[in-house]
Design a protein around this motif. Structure first.
Motif, PDB file in Angstrom:
ATOM      1  N   GLY A  96     -17.647   2.534  -8.009  1.00  0.00           N
ATOM      2  CA  GLY A  96     -17.182   1.391  -8.787  1.00  0.00           C
ATOM      3  C   GLY A  96     -16.517   0.306  -7.964  1.00  0.00           C
ATOM      4  N   VAL A  97     -16.797   0.261  -6.669  1.00  0.00           N
ATOM      5  CA  VAL A  97     -16.194  -0.745  -5.786  1.00  0.00           C
ATOM      6  C   VAL A  97     -16.908  -2.082  -6.001  1.00  0.00           C
ATOM      7  CG1 VAL A  97     -15.696  -1.394  -3.402  1.00  0.00           C
ATOM      8  CG2 VAL A  97     -15.580   1.022  -4.091  1.00  0.00           C
ATOM      9  N   GLN A  98     -16.169  -3.075  -6.415  1.00  0.00           N
ATOM     10  CA  GLN A  98     -16.729  -4.412  -6.649  1.00  0.00           C
ATOM     11  C   GLN A  98     -16.609  -5.246  -5.375  1.00  0.00           C
ATOM     12  OE1 GLN A  98     -18.353  -5.180  -9.530  1.00  0.00           O
ATOM     13  NE2 GLN A  98     -17.940  -3.035 -10.032  1.00  0.00           N
ATOM     14  N   ILE A  99     -17.744  -5.686  -4.876  1.00  0.00           N
ATOM     15  CA  ILE A  99     -17.786  -6.508  -3.665  1.00  0.00           C
ATOM     16  C   ILE A  99     -18.399  -7.845  -4.056  1.00  0.00           C
ATOM     17  CG2 ILE A  99     -18.698  -6.732  -1.329  1.00  0.00           C
ATOM     18  CD1 ILE A  99     -18.783  -3.664  -1.201  1.00  0.00           C
ATOM     19  N   PRO A 100     -17.654  -8.939  -3.849  1.00  0.00           N
ATOM     20  CA  PRO A 100     -18.185 -10.264  -4.189  1.00  0.00           C
ATOM     21  C   PRO A 100     -19.503 -10.534  -3.459  1.00  0.00           C
ATOM     22  CG  PRO A 100     -15.839 -10.392  -3.693  1.00  0.00           C
ATOM     23  CD  PRO A 100     -16.281  -9.010  -3.331  1.00  0.00           C
ATOM     24  N   LYS A 101     -20.411 -11.252  -4.109  1.00  0.00           N
ATOM     25  CA  LYS A 101     -21.729 -11.551  -3.530  1.00  0.00           C
ATOM     26  C   LYS A 101     -21.628 -12.319  -2.216  1.00  0.00           C
ATOM     27  CE  LYS A 101     -24.348 -11.414  -7.828  1.00  0.00           C
ATOM     28  NZ  LYS A 101     -24.978 -10.138  -7.605  1.00  0.00           N
ATOM     29  N   SER A 102     -20.560 -13.073  -2.026  1.00  0.00           N
ATOM     30  CA  SER A 102     -20.397 -13.851  -0.794  1.00  0.00           C
ATOM     31  C   SER A 102     -20.029 -12.986   0.417  1.00  0.00           C
ATOM     32  CB  SER A 102     -19.325 -14.925  -0.995  1.00  0.00           C
ATOM     33  OG  SER A 102     -18.076 -14.309  -1.291  1.00  0.00           O
ATOM     34  N   ILE A 103     -19.617 -11.758   0.185  1.00  0.00           N
ATOM     35  CA  ILE A 103     -19.232 -10.849   1.271  1.00  0.00           C
ATOM     36  C   ILE A 103     -20.468 -10.105   1.757  1.00  0.00           C
ATOM     37  CG2 ILE A 103     -17.804  -8.850   1.896  1.00  0.00           C
ATOM     38  CD1 ILE A 103     -16.105 -11.265   1.247  1.00  0.00           C
ATOM     39  N   LYS A 104     -20.753 -10.200   3.053  1.00  0.00           N
ATOM     40  CA  LYS A 104     -21.927  -9.552   3.627  1.00  0.00           C
ATOM     41  C   LYS A 104     -21.580  -8.315   4.447  1.00  0.00           C
ATOM     42  CE  LYS A 104     -24.483 -12.620   1.803  1.00  0.00           C
ATOM     43  NZ  LYS A 104     -24.873 -12.316   0.446  1.00  0.00           N
ATOM     44  N   LYS A 105     -20.302  -8.164   4.795  1.00  0.00           N
ATOM     45  CA  LYS A 105     -19.869  -6.994   5.558  1.00  0.00           C
ATOM     46  C   LYS A 105     -18.458  -6.636   5.137  1.00  0.00           C
ATOM     47  CE  LYS A 105     -19.911  -7.393  10.062  1.00  0.00           C
ATOM     48  NZ  LYS A 105     -19.844  -7.315  11.539  1.00  0.00           N
ATOM     49  N   VAL A 106     -18.215  -5.329   4.930  1.00  0.00           N
ATOM     50  CA  VAL A 106     -16.872  -4.831   4.662  1.00  0.00           C
ATOM     51  C   VAL A 106     -16.511  -3.847   5.761  1.00  0.00           C
ATOM     52  CG1 VAL A 106     -16.997  -5.173   2.164  1.00  0.00           C
ATOM     53  CG2 VAL A 106     -17.723  -2.976   3.146  1.00  0.00           C
ATOM     54  N   PHE A 107     -15.260  -3.425   5.754  1.00  0.00           N
ATOM     55  CA  PHE A 107     -14.766  -2.475   6.744  1.00  0.00           C
ATOM     56  C   PHE A 107     -14.038  -1.359   6.010  1.00  0.00           C
ATOM     57  CE2 PHE A 107     -15.185  -6.598   8.591  1.00  0.00           C
ATOM     58  CZ  PHE A 107     -15.775  -6.370   9.819  1.00  0.00           C
ATOM     59  N   ILE A 108     -14.167  -0.159   6.543  1.00  0.00           N
ATOM     60  CA  ILE A 108     -13.486   0.993   5.965  1.00  0.00           C
ATOM     61  C   ILE A 108     -12.433   1.433   6.983  1.00  0.00           C
ATOM     62  CG2 ILE A 108     -13.751   3.238   4.863  1.00  0.00           C
ATOM     63  CD1 ILE A 108     -15.577   0.960   3.713  1.00  0.00           C
ATOM     64  N   ARG A 109     -11.186   1.485   6.520  1.00  0.00           N
ATOM     65  CA  ARG A 109     -10.102   1.921   7.395  1.00  0.00           C
ATOM     66  C   ARG A 109      -9.310   3.022   6.699  1.00  0.00           C
ATOM     67  NH1 ARG A 109      -5.821  -3.168   7.008  1.00  0.00           N
ATOM     68  NH2 ARG A 109      -5.336  -2.895   4.792  1.00  0.00           N
ATOM     69  N   ALA A 110      -8.725   3.898   7.505  1.00  0.00           N
ATOM     70  CA  ALA A 110      -7.911   4.986   6.972  1.00  0.00           C
ATOM     71  C   ALA A 110      -6.439   4.724   7.294  1.00  0.00           C
ATOM     72  CB  ALA A 110      -8.358   6.317   7.560  1.00  0.00           C
ATOM     73  N   HIS A 111      -5.585   5.403   6.579  1.00  0.00           N
ATOM     74  CA  HIS A 111      -4.132   5.241   6.687  1.00  0.00           C
ATOM     75  C   HIS A 111      -3.521   6.633   6.726  1.00  0.00           C
ATOM     76  CE1 HIS A 111      -0.058   4.595   5.051  1.00  0.00           C
ATOM     77  NE2 HIS A 111      -0.165   3.367   5.536  1.00  0.00           N
ATOM     78  N   ASP A 112      -2.500   6.811   7.565  1.00  0.00           N
ATOM     79  CA  ASP A 112      -1.780   8.081   7.509  1.00  0.00           C
ATOM     80  C   ASP A 112      -0.303   7.831   7.246  1.00  0.00           C
ATOM     81  OD1 ASP A 112       0.013   8.673   9.940  1.00  0.00           O
ATOM     82  OD2 ASP A 112      -1.833   8.141  10.969  1.00  0.00           O
ATOM     83  N   SER A 113       0.378   8.868   6.810  1.00  0.00           N
ATOM     84  CA  SER A 113       1.741   8.739   6.308  1.00  0.00           C
ATOM     85  C   SER A 113       2.785   8.459   7.384  1.00  0.00           C
ATOM     86  CB  SER A 113       2.132  10.004   5.536  1.00  0.00           C
ATOM     87  OG  SER A 113       2.042  11.142   6.387  1.00  0.00           O
ATOM     88  N   VAL A 114       2.431   8.570   8.660  1.00  0.00           N
ATOM     89  CA  VAL A 114       3.376   8.282   9.749  1.00  0.00           C
ATOM     90  C   VAL A 114       3.022   6.985  10.467  1.00  0.00           C
ATOM     91  CG1 VAL A 114       4.253   9.069  12.000  1.00  0.00           C
ATOM     92  CG2 VAL A 114       4.076  10.680  10.091  1.00  0.00           C
ATOM     93  N   HIS A 115       1.779   6.855  10.918  1.00  0.00           N
ATOM     94  CA  HIS A 115       1.374   5.702  11.726  1.00  0.00           C
ATOM     95  C   HIS A 115       0.909   4.507  10.905  1.00  0.00           C
ATOM     96  CE1 HIS A 115       0.715   9.180  14.466  1.00  0.00           C
ATOM     97  NE2 HIS A 115       1.443   8.400  15.234  1.00  0.00           N
ATOM     98  N   GLY A 116       0.576   4.726   9.659  1.00  0.00           N
ATOM     99  CA  GLY A 116      -0.020   3.652   8.879  1.00  0.00           C
ATOM    100  C   GLY A 116      -1.459   3.470   9.325  1.00  0.00           C
ATOM    101  N   TYR A 117      -1.826   2.214   9.589  1.00  0.00           N
ATOM    102  CA  TYR A 117      -3.178   1.901  10.056  1.00  0.00           C
ATOM    103  C   TYR A 117      -3.203   1.958  11.579  1.00  0.00           C
ATOM    104  CZ  TYR A 117      -3.327  -0.005   5.355  1.00  0.00           C
ATOM    105  OH  TYR A 117      -3.235  -0.159   4.009  1.00  0.00           O
TER     106      TYR A 117
END
Length: 127
Positions: A96-117
């Motif tokens: 159900g991830v909505q991505i606007p039509k104008s966006i041609k590339k997205v990025f996936i990043r993870a987060h942890d409870s100590v370091h963040g990103y």
């Protein structure tokens, strides 16, 4: 045999303190190591994301991953509700991830409870 209090005070105690503070850092940052995505009709995009992080327990674990744009606008978040000490790497899905039509590339990043990103980020081309 008598113990030397100076060794305990000036050598052993500082080492114990140092290692107790380093323990949360040992796990490092959360890395996204694989991304699979597909358009799911009118309901948006679905993503299967594989994350690697040396979770050590509730004090230090990968607690979410996000789909973001190039300017770091968050489009969607998959919350990870518990540590995965015995399941590494692990894959979790989000639909159900909505991505606007104008966006041609997205990025996936993870987060942890100590370091963040800060770990490995994976690009995903939206076609």
């Amino acid at each position: 045999m008598q113990k030397n209090p100076a060794i305990i005070r000036y050598v052993l105690l500082p080492l114990i303190l140092l290692f107790s503070f380093l323990n949360p850092v040992v796990a490092g940052e959360a890395d996204v190591i694989n991304v699979k995505g597909y358009k799911d009709g009118d309901s948006g995009w679905s993503f299967d994301v594989t994350v690697r992080h040396d979770d050590t327990g509730w004090d230090h674990y990968a607690n979410r991953w996000e789909v973001i744009t190039e300017d770091e606008t968050i489009l969607a978040t998959r919350v990870l509700h518990h540590p995965h000490e015995n399941e590494q790497p692990f894959t979790r899905s989000l639909s159900g991830v909505q991505i606007p039509k104008s966006i041609k590339k997205v990025f996936i990043r993870a987060h942890d409870s100590v370091h963040g990103y800060g770990g490995q980020v994976k690009p995903f081309v939206v076609e």
